[in-house]
Design an enzyme around this catalytic site. Structure first.
Site, PDB file in Angstrom:
ATOM      1  N   CYS A  59       0.821  -1.215   0.000  1.00 60.32           N
ATOM      2  CA  CYS A  59       0.000   0.000   0.000  1.00 60.32           C
ATOM      3  C   CYS A  59       0.854   1.264   0.000  1.00 60.32           C
ATOM      4  O   CYS A  59       0.389   2.328  -0.411  1.00 60.32           O
ATOM      5  CB  CYS A  59      -0.951   0.002   1.192  1.00 60.32           C
ATOM      6  SG  CYS A  59      -0.143  -0.048   2.794  1.00 60.32           S
ATOM      7  N   ARG A  61       4.299   1.363  -1.221  1.00 56.92           N
ATOM      8  CA  ARG A  61       5.453   1.372  -2.123  1.00 56.92           C
ATOM      9  C   ARG A  61       5.269   0.410  -3.294  1.00 56.92           C
ATOM     10  O   ARG A  61       4.554  -0.594  -3.192  1.00 56.92           O
ATOM     11  CB  ARG A  61       6.740   1.040  -1.368  1.00 56.92           C
ATOM     12  CG  ARG A  61       6.819  -0.369  -0.810  1.00 56.92           C
ATOM     13  CD  ARG A  61       8.081  -0.569   0.033  1.00 56.92           C
ATOM     14  NE  ARG A  61       8.082   0.300   1.192  1.00 56.92           N
ATOM     15  CZ  ARG A  61       8.889   1.354   1.347  1.00 56.92           C
ATOM     16  NH1 ARG A  61       9.775   1.653   0.414  1.00 56.92           N
ATOM     17  NH2 ARG A  61       8.816   2.104   2.423  1.00 56.92           N
ATOM     18  N   GLY A 203     -12.875  -7.827   4.217  1.00 60.54           N
ATOM     19  CA  GLY A 203     -11.617  -8.455   3.809  1.00 60.54           C
ATOM     20  C   GLY A 203     -11.110  -9.420   4.857  1.00 60.54           C
ATOM     21  O   GLY A 203     -11.474  -9.321   6.043  1.00 60.54           O
ATOM     22  N   GLY A 205      -7.601 -10.692   4.351  1.00 56.99           N
ATOM     23  CA  GLY A 205      -6.186 -10.839   4.045  1.00 56.99           C
ATOM     24  C   GLY A 205      -5.335 -10.466   5.245  1.00 56.99           C
ATOM     25  O   GLY A 205      -5.842 -10.264   6.358  1.00 56.99           O
ATOM     26  N   ALA A 208      -6.304  -7.075   6.932  1.00 57.43           N
ATOM     27  CA  ALA A 208      -7.596  -7.182   7.621  1.00 57.43           C
ATOM     28  C   ALA A 208      -7.470  -8.016   8.891  1.00 57.43           C
ATOM     29  O   ALA A 208      -8.064  -7.682   9.927  1.00 57.43           O
ATOM     30  CB  ALA A 208      -8.633  -7.793   6.683  1.00 57.43           C
TER      31      ALA A 208
END
Length: 449
Positions: A59, A61, A203, A205, A208
């Site tokens: 998120c 880079r 979410g 993942g 989350a």
């Protein structure tokens, strides 16, 4: 710093939260393995001077790590990669050029070690980045886009990150974007005097799951909306209070989106999950945290919905950074030392010096025995030159096949182990050989997680 050596030339291109807006990072983000493989294959097809390559996309880079063939021009490689990115992501080369940071050789190694050790993260000391780098490396290695060069680099980076965590206090406070988001949500909860400590999480993942764990730690209950019920069942086995978490299929989003004051969204979807057409007026104010890149929540049209993106959390992170300055300084010392040690170790594993050392050892041994024979008058002095030639030819013949084999295997994955074993057997630079022997590169740390 350009190294006068035939060692691998390391090269990185980085676009980060420091140099690029969230909107542009969204365009660069790669959130599926199929897309990542296609992108890496494009690089392989169009950049013949790039030997190995991997991509780190998070998120905050988008980075390309590569090793280049000897003699490759780094600016040419940068321009080629920017052109590929621009075409692939429908962006302009000039816009990318303004935001990119290029590093080569020692500065590239230092950059990779710093990123892996979370010194370049939005939340300094967060531990999620190391796992993300392991996953990025694992994918590139298994898909055969990287081999010996990047394996050496990433293996050492993981060792460096572990050392930074163990020897500094850099990971002891808030350690991720998710923890900062939950901390801000708790502040909102107390300020707004919200009655029920409940939150909706979209979410399941890694991000989350971290959000859910932080919420439970703050005594919240959470409803998770996802697609995989089996994954949810596996996840709650890790939780101390699984009864505080429930699950619904994301197809039921419309039924819940207007029921919660706190919402966290973190999926890998390239599209908006929460859209304005789903929203209804409520008597309560709502606070939403979009932790995904690309963003998952369309900018709300309702006045009583307050949306926080990843970049919006940056001011809340500054205090975290200031509190860690001493730890950061110590961590950078460790990274600097690790960079030096990495090159010393790499040089110790090169094939050519080993071949040279073997021949020198053979020459010294032959000369030593010849001098003994002359001293004891086993052979006449006048035969010395002829005997030297015979011995020289003998050890050249003896070392011919091993020399050919070493050169042939120099670019293979097992060459590090082979060189380390030879150095150990013949006592060539024993300290470095032992160090190489202790690093089994192809059982890399990512297998441990």
């Amino acid at each position: 710093m350009e190294l006068e050596t035939h060692l691998s030339k390391y090269f990185t291109l980085a676009f980060t939260h420091k140099s690029m807006s969230l909107e542009m990072r969204e365009k660069l983000a790669i959130n599926s393995n199929a897309t990542l493989k296609e992108f890496l294959q494009t690089i392989k097809n169009h950049c013949p001077n790039i030997k190995e390559c991997m991509v780190l996309s998070t998120c905050n880079r988008f980075e390309i790590y590569a090793s280049l063939k000897h003699g490759a021009n780094t600016n040419e490689q940068k321009n080629a990669l920017l052109k590929i990115l621009a075409q692939n992501k429908k962006m302009s080369v000039s816009d990318l050029e303004k935001c990119v940071l290029m590093n080569t050789d020692e500065s590239a190694v230092h950059h990779v070690f710093s990123v892996c050790s979370s010194l370049d993260s939005l939340v300094v000391g967060e531990t999620q980045i190391t796992g993300q780098m392991k996953n990025a490396y694992k994918f590139a290695f298994e898909e055969k886009f990287c081999s010996k060069d990047l394996t050496r680099l990433l293996h050492f980076a993981f060792k460096c990150a572990a050392k930074v965590r163990n020897l500094t206090g850099i990971s002891k406070q808030g350690v991720s974007i998710s923890s900062v988001a939950v901390k801000e949500a708790l502040n909102i909860f107390e300020k707004e005097r919200i009655k029920d400590k409940k939150a909706l999480v979209i979410g399941l993942g890694e991000m989350a799951q971290l959000v859910i764990k932080h919420l439970l730690n703050k005594q919240f209950e959470a409803l998770i909306l996802g697609r995989n019920a089996a994954k949810f069942e596996d996840f709650i086995k890790e939780l101390e209070e699984p009864k505080k978490v429930s699950f619904q299929n994301i197809e039921n989003l419309n039924a819940y989106i207007n029921e919660y004051e706190l919402l966290f969204c973190a999926t890998s979807s390239p599209h908006f999950i929460v859209q304005n057409r789903m929203l209804k007026e409520t008597i309560f104010r709502r606070f939403w945290f979009d932790l995904a890149v690309p963003r998952n929540i369309e900018k709300p049209v309702l006045d009583n919905i307050f949306l926080y993106s990843v970049d919006d959390l940056e001011p809340m992170v500054r205090e975290n950074v200031e509190n860690r300055q001493e730890s950061r300084m110590r961590a950078y010392e460790i990274v600097g030392l690790a960079t030096m040690e990495f090159y010393q170790w790499i040089q110790s594993l090169e094939v050519e010096p080993v071949i040279k050392d073997l021949r020198e050892l053979a020459r010294i041994s032959a000369q030593k025995e010849l001098q003994k024979a002359l001293k004891k008058r086993y052979v006449p002095k006048e035969y010395e030159n002829n005997i030297e030639k015979i011995l020289h030819n003998a050890f050249n013949t003896f070392l011919h096949n091993p020399t050919i084999a070493l050169k042939k295997n120099a670019q293979k994955e097992e060459s590090d182990v082979l060189v380390g074993a030879i150095k150990n057997l013949f006592n060539l630079d024993k300290s470095n050989a032992n160090h190489a022997q202790n690093l089994n590169l192809y059982k890399c740390e990512y297998y441990e997680e």
